[in-house]
Scaffold this active site. Structure first.
Site, PDB file in Angstrom:
ATOM      1  N   ASP A 133      -1.461  -0.703   5.901  1.00  0.00           N
ATOM      2  CA  ASP A 133      -1.909   0.016   7.284  1.00  0.00           C
ATOM      3  C   ASP A 133      -2.889   0.102   7.420  1.00  0.00           C
ATOM      4  O   ASP A 133      -4.073  -0.305   8.832  1.00  0.00           O
ATOM      5  CB  ASP A 133      -1.357   1.389   7.670  1.00  0.00           C
ATOM      6  N   ASP A 173      -0.021   5.585   1.146  1.00  0.00           N
ATOM      7  CA  ASP A 173      -0.424   5.991   1.719  1.00  0.00           C
ATOM      8  C   ASP A 173      -0.827   5.047   3.596  1.00  0.00           C
ATOM      9  O   ASP A 173      -1.617   4.589   3.502  1.00  0.00           O
ATOM     10  CB  ASP A 173      -1.284   7.223   1.611  1.00  0.00           C
ATOM     11  N   ASP A 213       0.807  -1.065   0.208  1.00  0.00           N
ATOM     12  CA  ASP A 213       0.151   0.019   0.584  1.00  0.00           C
ATOM     13  C   ASP A 213       0.650   1.558  -0.225  1.00  0.00           C
ATOM     14  O   ASP A 213       2.072   0.801  -0.132  1.00  0.00           O
ATOM     15  CB  ASP A 213      -1.150  -0.117   1.020  1.00  0.00           C
TER      16      ASP A 213
END
Length: 219
Positions: free
Chosen positions: A162, A39, A37
């Site tokens: 995240d 951001d 991922d």
């Protein structure tokens, strides 16, 4: 708002899907990949990042990517970008921010091989107003698209993210393991989530990446 005219200026496979091959490294068919991922995983999450000047890398992430580079493992970014569908910024802003992310990584000798971004979201408008688009995580579409382009072995690949949606996308794409930033470890049928940062398992992630390279025949 995203301008349909940008489709000729940027690597858009469709109005809401960015598919960019970065660099010229060649990989053998059946190589596993490191999916990440963006951001909140590669760079600190500022909400809806649209300013390259505000981009800051997460500590140690360049070392993770560099480990995959050394192991001969493709590094693939898969990122949801609903801010484009919502009209907060456009593909030009995404290109500038993503370019800065790659620049900062490159300064630490860490290199990405492919970037995929999905802008579809049910809160969007026009052609980007899509509910549960197959490319948007937790759906596995971006991972499957990358596998098609690079000839990847998804089952031996791993994903770092995240959010639980990152782990779900990995599981649904057929991966066997994921690493959740600051999250809870968990074991499910055919898929294991390990926690990165929690318990200081940075070395464990590097070892998992090195193991992929060893299986792939890299030194």
């Amino acid at each position: 708002m995203a301008d349909p005219a940008t489709s000729g200026r940027y690597p858009l496979a469709e109005p809401g899907l960015w598919v960019e091959r970065v660099g010229s490294r060649v990989f053998s068919a059946g190589t596993p990949a490191l999916f990440l991922d963006r951001d909140g995983t590669i760079n600190l999450d500022t909400g809806y990042p649209d300013d390259p000047g505000e981009i800051v890398l997460r500590e140690d992430i360049a070392a993770v990517i560099a480990a995959a580079n050394r192991a001969g493992i493709p590094v693939v970014i898969v990122t949801n970008q609903s801010g484009i569908a919502r009209g907060y910024y456009g593909w030009a802003d995404f290109a500038a921010v993503n370019g800065r992310v790659l620049e900062l990584l490159g300064a630490e000798n860490a290199f990405v091989d492919m970037v995929l971004a999905c802008a579809y979201h049910e809160a969007g408008s026009g052609r980007l107003a899509m509910s549960d688009d197959p490319m948007r995580k937790p759906n596995p579409g971006m991972l499957l698209e990358a596998a098609k382009h690079l000839g990847l072995d998804l089952q031996r690949s791993l994903i770092v993210g995240d959010k639980p949606a990152d782990m779900e996308a990995g599981q649904r794409a057929g991966l066997s393991q994921g690493w959740l930033v600051d999250g809870q470890a968990a074991v499910q049928p055919d898929f294991t989530v390990r926690s990165w940062r929690d318990h200081g398992d940075f070395d464990g992630l590097l070892a998992a990446i090195a193991a992929l390279g060893a299986v792939s025949g890299e030194p």
